[in-house]
Design an enzyme around this catalytic site. Sequence first.
Site, PDB file in Angstrom:
ATOM      1  N   SER A   1       0.899  -1.093   0.036  1.00 37.23           N
ATOM      2  CA  SER A   1      -0.053   0.066   0.139  1.00 37.23           C
ATOM      3  C   SER A   1       0.785   1.190   0.130  1.00 37.23           C
ATOM      4  CB  SER A   1      -0.922  -0.162   1.201  1.00 37.23           C
ATOM      5  OG  SER A   1      -0.151   0.305   2.242  1.00 37.23           O
ATOM      6  N   LYS A   2       0.286   2.436  -0.258  1.00 36.76           N
ATOM      7  CA  LYS A   2       0.950   3.663  -0.011  1.00 36.76           C
ATOM      8  C   LYS A   2       1.646   3.733   1.269  1.00 36.76           C
ATOM      9  CE  LYS A   2       0.420   8.616  -0.982  1.00 36.76           C
ATOM     10  NZ  LYS A   2       0.977   8.520   0.258  1.00 36.76           N
ATOM     11  N   ARG A   3       0.645   3.408   2.291  1.00 39.01           N
ATOM     12  CA  ARG A   3       1.433   3.595   3.646  1.00 39.01           C
ATOM     13  C   ARG A   3       2.586   2.781   3.768  1.00 39.01           C
ATOM     14  NH1 ARG A   3      -2.387   1.515   7.252  1.00 39.01           N
ATOM     15  NH2 ARG A   3      -3.903   1.650   5.502  1.00 39.01           N
TER      16      ARG A   3
ATOM     17  N   ASP B   1       5.362   5.050   2.629  1.00 40.61           N
ATOM     18  CA  ASP B   1       5.511   6.373   3.237  1.00 40.61           C
ATOM     19  C   ASP B   1       6.223   5.941   4.615  1.00 40.61           C
ATOM     20  OD1 ASP B   1       4.146   7.665   1.692  1.00 40.61           O
ATOM     21  OD2 ASP B   1       2.109   7.797   2.554  1.00 40.61           O
TER      22      ASP B   1
ATOM     23  N   SER C   1       2.955  13.062  -3.004  1.00 35.06           N
ATOM     24  CA  SER C   1       3.467  11.988  -2.867  1.00 35.06           C
ATOM     25  C   SER C   1       4.657  11.743  -3.590  1.00 35.06           C
ATOM     26  CB  SER C   1       2.380  10.779  -3.173  1.00 35.06           C
ATOM     27  OG  SER C   1       1.478  11.064  -2.347  1.00 35.06           O
TER      28      SER C   1
END
Length: 505
Positions: free
Chosen positions: A262-264, A267, A287
Amino acid sequence: MSERKVRVRFAPSPTGALHIGGVRTALYNYLFAKQHGGDLVFRIEDTDSHRFVPGAEEYIIESFKWLGIHFDEGVSFGGNYGPYRQSERRDIYKKYVKQLLDKGKAYIAFDTPDELDTKRKEIANFQYDASTRMSMRNSLTLSKEEVDTMIAEGKQYVVRFLIEPNQEICVNDLIRGEVKINSSILDDKVLYKSADELPTYHLANIVDDHLMEISHVIRGEEWLPSAPLHVLLYKAFGWESSMPEFAHLPLLLKPEGNGKLSKRDGDRLGFPVFPLEWHDPKTGEISKGYREEGYLPEALLNFLALLGWNPGDDREILSMDELVHLFNLSHCNRSGAKYDYHKCIWFNHQYIQKVSDEEITDLFMPLLKEKGINVPYNKAKDIVGMMKERVNFVKDLWDVCAFFFVAPESYDEKTVRKRWKEYSAEQMKELSEVIASLDDFSIENQEKTVMDWIAAKGYNTGDVMNAFRLTLVGEGKGPHMFNITSILGKEETLMRMKRAIDVLK
Ligand code: GLU
């Protein structure tokens, strides 16, 4: 494989930035199309107006431009099967919705959201299907007159797919083999909504794949559950003979633990999940992108190619031509592929070495300009060629190359303590005279003359060279000494030596 011309498509919905998994899907479609001399189509699936995000389509197009993935036809590319944006194909879908209604393969349903909610409360695990449809408000339970009147009055409705229960549906997947399910687990999917006069994803997807003569549907595993429904739709239209072959690619998994990337994760662990930097127009959030982080598109594509596929041996560095040649859907894995972003950095390092010095210099020149450094292209290129093996990213070149452009103003204390002996100033004075006397400043001649002088003087080579390095670089690092001097030139070399002698004594 049949005689049919290979035509594949990448069909994103413009709901935000393009996820790195989508890039891999597009890449596999591209490789497959190229290998078979087929066509790659770029279709925009924007029938869900609620999820539309402005700028997403342009972002996706720019991403592929940067990556060097070219589409043969589609939105912004032209072609004979257009329009390629689904929102511009309303009339086409309406015609096919009517066809299904006329054939009795679909029906009109008037149930309001409230009515559906009430049913869900009444019946545990309510599903709009063969077991419930006859107790709902639809064209199967209402008279033709009632239906016509309600439509004439402007009542909102949806068109649902009539799914016969208890049929075995078989999806032939080129990666997963035969996937069988029983039709009873499916609900009567909504195919069309009168409210926005648009079809849902399922209908538009099938109609377009058919009309665009798509031969193979290569897409992410998350679409596998939709595949049986798609097979049934092909049958309902009577298009079995032109049904594409399916290949559902394995998921991209988190670098550690289980679950979808996921994008998380990006990050949290500090890597991008988008090809380009993305400015979310709703939240204003920015992002990271692979391009802006300094990845070479070739490196990213090579890395992605091996996430879920392998050439059958342990080769890793594969050019686009090699990938096109070797790619094979039957060598794709069924299980998910761990997203090892350290490996991506490794690929970038390899590609910085592999691509031409010009390509890297072109990327480095703007960074030099930002630092206020004005340097001839060829000189920058020589430096890049010498130093690129030390970096993973073009932007890191500055750290290892800065001394070429800016003379040291101070000298690293630790190195001075270790390398600058009481006799170093005297030796450097002598050495600068030797260098000053050189007419031929080639690396070979410098090296020979200086080594002869050291030998004649009986000096210790290490002592001389370490002090020499300190005068030019300001610390103990850097490439071969005479590579440095030949780039700096005689004058700059002598100036730096003089200054170091003055400062360090
Ligand atoms: N529009 C779908 C998506 O956003 C396409 C799925 C498919 O390829 O059928 O990924």
